[in-house]
Scaffold this motif. Sequence first.
Motif, PDB file in Angstrom:
ATOM      1  N   ILE A 154      25.837 -17.700  14.598  1.00  0.00           N
ATOM      2  CA  ILE A 154      26.157 -16.280  14.727  1.00  0.00           C
ATOM      3  C   ILE A 154      25.914 -15.559  13.395  1.00  0.00           C
ATOM      4  O   ILE A 154      25.402 -14.423  13.352  1.00  0.00           O
ATOM      5  CB  ILE A 154      27.606 -16.101  15.207  1.00  0.00           C
ATOM      6  N   MET A 155      26.245 -16.232  12.299  1.00  0.00           N
ATOM      7  CA  MET A 155      26.003 -15.643  10.978  1.00  0.00           C
ATOM      8  C   MET A 155      24.503 -15.436  10.741  1.00  0.00           C
ATOM      9  O   MET A 155      24.076 -14.422  10.150  1.00  0.00           O
ATOM     10  CB  MET A 155      26.580 -16.533   9.889  1.00  0.00           C
ATOM     11  N   ILE A 156      23.690 -16.383  11.230  1.00  0.00           N
ATOM     12  CA  ILE A 156      22.230 -16.207  11.078  1.00  0.00           C
ATOM     13  C   ILE A 156      21.773 -14.971  11.841  1.00  0.00           C
ATOM     14  O   ILE A 156      20.969 -14.161  11.342  1.00  0.00           O
ATOM     15  CB  ILE A 156      21.519 -17.476  11.577  1.00  0.00           C
ATOM     16  N   LEU A 157      22.284 -14.813  13.067  1.00  0.00           N
ATOM     17  CA  LEU A 157      21.911 -13.633  13.848  1.00  0.00           C
ATOM     18  C   LEU A 157      22.342 -12.340  13.148  1.00  0.00           C
ATOM     19  O   LEU A 157      21.588 -11.353  13.086  1.00  0.00           O
ATOM     20  CB  LEU A 157      22.526 -13.711  15.249  1.00  0.00           C
ATOM     21  N   GLU A 158      23.566 -12.337  12.621  1.00  0.00           N
ATOM     22  CA  GLU A 158      24.054 -11.136  11.939  1.00  0.00           C
ATOM     23  C   GLU A 158      23.248 -10.854  10.670  1.00  0.00           C
ATOM     24  O   GLU A 158      22.948  -9.687  10.352  1.00  0.00           O
ATOM     25  CB  GLU A 158      25.535 -11.304  11.617  1.00  0.00           C
ATOM     26  N   GLU A 159      22.917 -11.927   9.929  1.00  0.00           N
ATOM     27  CA  GLU A 159      22.124 -11.733   8.711  1.00  0.00           C
ATOM     28  C   GLU A 159      20.736 -11.177   9.052  1.00  0.00           C
ATOM     29  O   GLU A 159      20.228 -10.251   8.394  1.00  0.00           O
ATOM     30  CB  GLU A 159      21.985 -13.054   7.958  1.00  0.00           C
ATOM     31  N   ARG A 160      20.113 -11.752  10.077  1.00  0.00           N
ATOM     32  CA  ARG A 160      18.792 -11.264  10.463  1.00  0.00           C
ATOM     33  C   ARG A 160      18.856  -9.809  10.950  1.00  0.00           C
ATOM     34  O   ARG A 160      17.979  -8.988  10.638  1.00  0.00           O
ATOM     35  CB  ARG A 160      18.207 -12.155  11.559  1.00  0.00           C
ATOM     36  N   ALA A 161      19.930  -9.500  11.708  1.00  0.00           N
ATOM     37  CA  ALA A 161      20.077  -8.118  12.188  1.00  0.00           C
ATOM     38  C   ALA A 161      20.299  -7.163  11.017  1.00  0.00           C
ATOM     39  O   ALA A 161      19.747  -6.037  10.985  1.00  0.00           O
ATOM     40  CB  ALA A 161      21.227  -8.046  13.178  1.00  0.00           C
ATOM     41  N   THR A 162      21.077  -7.565  10.047  1.00  0.00           N
ATOM     42  CA  THR A 162      21.308  -6.727   8.864  1.00  0.00           C
ATOM     43  C   THR A 162      20.011  -6.530   8.093  1.00  0.00           C
ATOM     44  O   THR A 162      19.705  -5.421   7.603  1.00  0.00           O
ATOM     45  CB  THR A 162      22.372  -7.383   7.964  1.00  0.00           C
ATOM     46  N   GLY A 163      19.206  -7.572   7.984  1.00  0.00           N
ATOM     47  CA  GLY A 163      17.925  -7.442   7.295  1.00  0.00           C
ATOM     48  C   GLY A 163      16.981  -6.503   8.019  1.00  0.00           C
ATOM     49  O   GLY A 163      16.277  -5.697   7.399  1.00  0.00           O
ATOM     50  N   ILE A 164      16.970  -6.601   9.349  1.00  0.00           N
ATOM     51  CA  ILE A 164      16.124  -5.703  10.144  1.00  0.00           C
ATOM     52  C   ILE A 164      16.545  -4.258   9.946  1.00  0.00           C
ATOM     53  O   ILE A 164      15.717  -3.349   9.761  1.00  0.00           O
ATOM     54  CB  ILE A 164      16.183  -6.119  11.621  1.00  0.00           C
ATOM     55  N   LEU A 165      17.866  -4.002   9.967  1.00  0.00           N
ATOM     56  CA  LEU A 165      18.369  -2.644   9.773  1.00  0.00           C
ATOM     57  C   LEU A 165      18.019  -2.136   8.385  1.00  0.00           C
ATOM     58  O   LEU A 165      17.671  -0.951   8.200  1.00  0.00           O
ATOM     59  CB  LEU A 165      19.880  -2.603   9.992  1.00  0.00           C
TER      60      LEU A 165
END
Length: 456
Positions: free
Chosen positions: A433-444
């Motif tokens: 879940i942290m990987i998904l959140e990190e990737r989403a934060t990077g995309i944003l």
Amino acid sequence: MKLRNVFLSGVFALAMPMVSVAETANLDQLLNLVKEGQARDNAAFEQRIAEFQGSKAKQEQLVREATAERDRLEALSADKEAQFRDNELIVAEKQAQLNDRLGSLKELFGVLQQVAGDTKSVFEGSVISSELPGREAFLTDLIRVAGATSELPSIEQLERLWFEMQREATYSGRIASYRADVVTPSGETTQQQVVRIGGFNAVSDGKYLNWDIESARLIEMDKQPGARYTDGITALESASGSELTGFWIDPSRGQLLKIMGQSPELGDRVDQGGVVGYIILALGAVGILLAIWRMIVLNIEAGRISKQMKTETVDEKNALGRVMAVFNANKKSDTETLELHLGEAIAAEIPRLTRGIGWIKIISVVAPLLGLLGTVTGMIDVFETMSLFGTGDPKLMAGGISQALVTTVLGLVAAIPCVFLHTLTNNRSRALIMILEERATGILARQSEQQQAKAA
């Protein structure tokens, strides 16, 4: 009286004229018969008097003979008593001479009797007697002879005692194979090939045997010790020559094996827990299987996410690919809108990644509580037994105490791995879940930078 006689005479005088001539003849005959009977009685009486006089003389003769016999026997008894006293003096004198001549040998025979008794006890309790039956019989005769005062042990008996003691010591250091009678747990006696290990143990057909002193036979243990101790029996029975093999021996000659055989195994321990114990084990198995399943799923998902992180091509078969697909579908949206779409996509992936992990935690909490429940019910059984039978026999309370303790142990056994596996699976899912959140934060972040560059 005179008046009575006068009256009777008058009556007879009046009656006489009334008696006929025939009746008179009958009365005369009756009188004659009475006289003849009286004469016969007098003759018999005289005859008996004569016989009595004759027997009296005979009885006096018998009395004189009995008196003479009594006097003879009394004289003979006096002679025998005198002879008995003389013999007692002779025996005492001879016994004193024997004791003087024996000297220290008398103490030696006492020690010999004691040694023979101790050796007999050793032979009766030794498993070697299964190979050499009947060897303690001569010791009974030797003990009797050594304890007697009129009989001395022979040299042959002394040599045999030494030989049997030496043979016991020699056989105690050997491993022997022979055929002997074995009593099975069903009570049948069969001839089996027995392997004896010194004076410690005997085994046959992969099982331990005990030497029974009372019946003087080998008895197969109805409950064998664990497989750890019986695995070496087959190798020992098949070994030959100087081949070495490992084997467990019992220095107590069977006592430890009996105790180990009575000790409950794992299955017996579980049975002591009762229904509550089986429920705990079932829950623990479910928790472990659930954790294994989730770890396999999460590891596969982690591999797919790792592969997705190395490429820009979207693969919707993994959580990160699905989040990136949402981004691609909303590239033209502003940053706040895109953030909401990505948050929604991540929220949709969280249930897939955390599915079943909560049940593992529940099981880790419920299992000790069920163990506590089994403990309480077991103690209730103990107190009920105490109220009925008292506290004199601890065995009556052992069942309830065993249930109380075993269920507690089973609860902990089920809870400890479940707690560990819950932590492991939970951390694994949170990492994804942290990987998904990190990737989403990077995309944003990249989307925001691009929009600011366009605005500038």
